[in-house]
Design a protein around this motif. Structure first.
Motif, PDB file in Angstrom:
ATOM      1  N   ARG A  56      -7.900 -48.956 -28.517  1.00  0.00           N
ATOM      2  CA  ARG A  56      -7.501 -50.049 -27.625  1.00  0.00           C
ATOM      3  C   ARG A  56      -6.005 -50.049 -27.360  1.00  0.00           C
ATOM      4  NH1 ARG A  56      -8.334 -55.135 -29.863  1.00  0.00           N
ATOM      5  NH2 ARG A  56      -7.869 -55.964 -27.798  1.00  0.00           N
ATOM      6  N   LEU A  57      -5.207 -49.712 -28.365  1.00  0.00           N
ATOM      7  CA  LEU A  57      -3.760 -49.666 -28.160  1.00  0.00           C
ATOM      8  C   LEU A  57      -3.393 -48.504 -27.234  1.00  0.00           C
ATOM      9  CD1 LEU A  57      -0.931 -50.698 -28.726  1.00  0.00           C
ATOM     10  CD2 LEU A  57      -0.910 -49.298 -30.814  1.00  0.00           C
ATOM     11  N   VAL A 164       9.587 -49.533 -27.519  1.00  0.00           N
ATOM     12  CA  VAL A 164       8.716 -50.551 -28.130  1.00  0.00           C
ATOM     13  C   VAL A 164       7.442 -49.903 -28.663  1.00  0.00           C
ATOM     14  CG1 VAL A 164       7.228 -52.528 -27.587  1.00  0.00           C
ATOM     15  CG2 VAL A 164       9.606 -52.507 -26.832  1.00  0.00           C
ATOM     16  N   VAL A 165       6.841 -49.038 -27.872  1.00  0.00           N
ATOM     17  CA  VAL A 165       5.610 -48.362 -28.300  1.00  0.00           C
ATOM     18  C   VAL A 165       5.863 -47.546 -29.564  1.00  0.00           C
ATOM     19  CG1 VAL A 165       3.943 -46.561 -27.677  1.00  0.00           C
ATOM     20  CG2 VAL A 165       4.538 -48.350 -26.023  1.00  0.00           C
ATOM     21  N   ASN A 166       6.997 -46.861 -29.627  1.00  0.00           N
ATOM     22  CA  ASN A 166       7.321 -46.097 -30.831  1.00  0.00           C
ATOM     23  C   ASN A 166       7.426 -47.007 -32.052  1.00  0.00           C
ATOM     24  OD1 ASN A 166       7.381 -43.677 -29.431  1.00  0.00           O
ATOM     25  ND2 ASN A 166       9.597 -43.727 -29.108  1.00  0.00           N
ATOM     26  N   ILE A 188       1.227 -56.816 -27.268  1.00  0.00           N
ATOM     27  CA  ILE A 188       2.573 -56.424 -26.847  1.00  0.00           C
ATOM     28  C   ILE A 188       2.499 -55.295 -25.814  1.00  0.00           C
ATOM     29  CG2 ILE A 188       4.725 -55.351 -27.633  1.00  0.00           C
ATOM     30  CD1 ILE A 188       4.264 -56.860 -30.327  1.00  0.00           C
ATOM     31  N   ALA A 189       1.647 -54.319 -26.065  1.00  0.00           N
ATOM     32  CA  ALA A 189       1.539 -53.176 -25.149  1.00  0.00           C
ATOM     33  C   ALA A 189       1.025 -53.577 -23.780  1.00  0.00           C
ATOM     34  CB  ALA A 189       0.619 -52.111 -25.763  1.00  0.00           C
ATOM     35  N   SER A 212       8.947 -62.756 -22.939  1.00  0.00           N
ATOM     36  CA  SER A 212       7.714 -62.688 -23.731  1.00  0.00           C
ATOM     37  C   SER A 212       7.769 -61.540 -24.725  1.00  0.00           C
ATOM     38  CB  SER A 212       6.502 -62.523 -22.805  1.00  0.00           C
ATOM     39  OG  SER A 212       6.351 -63.646 -21.970  1.00  0.00           O
ATOM     40  N   LEU A 213       8.332 -60.405 -24.302  1.00  0.00           N
ATOM     41  CA  LEU A 213       8.437 -59.256 -25.190  1.00  0.00           C
ATOM     42  C   LEU A 213       9.310 -59.584 -26.395  1.00  0.00           C
ATOM     43  CD1 LEU A 213       7.872 -56.262 -25.742  1.00  0.00           C
ATOM     44  CD2 LEU A 213       9.860 -55.712 -24.319  1.00  0.00           C
TER      45      LEU A 213
END
Length: 229
Positions: A56-57, A164-166, A188-189, A212-213
């Motif tokens: 899902r991520l 952010v993903v890292n 978040i993603a 929001s992030l």
């Protein structure tokens, strides 16, 4: 597509990638598509290691990283206007030989205070072809449109999202799927889906996204799984 097939993914993630990887190659080049695919596959591998089923991520990153990378700039508008499928649909709806007008609002006109779109006919197509051919300049020092505030913001969003993903991937410990961190990472993603519209509308939505992030990332960093307590 060969790149996706070679990646060995399946299910919804494979379906999403089979659409977006070739589209990014057409949007700019294979190098951009490859960077996108590598980023998504890193997430998928981290999910597998964390015991999170369904990717899902990775699916959320595949959709939202694509959204940020494939922003509608001058090159992309030109490419889309030259799409044979668009011409086919126009002819199908309005008949052969229908007159076409392209409603555009170039940045140069905005810069001199023209706040409305202008209508261009088929004579605009040579300019569209030239712009389409120039799309590989996107984001390079030779990009004639790259210095505008809007384009700088769009590139900054891509760089920031990858960072952010890292961070999310680094925080997915084994067993994270069971302690809520995986669900938080997915939320978040998915945040870039907030970024919609053009010009001032898009700028306002970018501000909302970044607020929001910050909030969700602060909560993510404060979370502690049971194994850490």
């Amino acid at each position: 597509m060969d790149l996706v097939d070679a990646a060995g993914v399946d299910g919804e993630l494979a379906r999403v990638l089979r659409i977006r990887v070739p589209d990014l190659a057409a949007y700019q080049n294979l190098a951009l598509a490859g960077r996108y695919l590598d980023a998504v596959l890193r997430v998928a591998r981290a999910e597998d290691a964390a015991g999170a089923a369904g990717n899902r991520l990775a699916v959320a990153v595949a959709r939202n990283l694509y959204k940020l990378m494939a922003y509608k700039d001058e090159y992309e508008v030109a490419r889309l206007h030259l799409d044979p499928e668009l011409a086919r649909r126009v002819e199908e709806q309005f008949g052969p030989g229908s007159r076409v007008a392209y409603m555009l609002h170039p940045p140069l006109l905005r810069a001199v205070g023209v706040d409305r779109k202008i209508a261009l006919g088929r004579t605009a197509r040579p300019a569209f072809r030239a712009l389409r051919a120039m799309r590989r300049l996107r984001g390079t020092p030779l990009d004639p449109f790259g210095a505008t505030a809007q384009r700088r913001a769009e590139r900054r969003l891509v760089t920031g999202y990858v960072a952010v993903v890292n961070e999310l991937v680094a925080g997915l410990d084994a067993g994270a799927a069971g302690d809520g961190r995986h669900e938080s990472a997915v939320r978040i993603a998915e945040l870039p889906d907030m970024i919609r519209g053009y010009e001032d509308v898009k700028t306002a939505n970018i501000a909302r996204y970044e607020e929001s992030l910050r909030e969700l990332l602060a909560a993510w960093r404060a979370e502690r799984s049971p194994s850490r307590v």
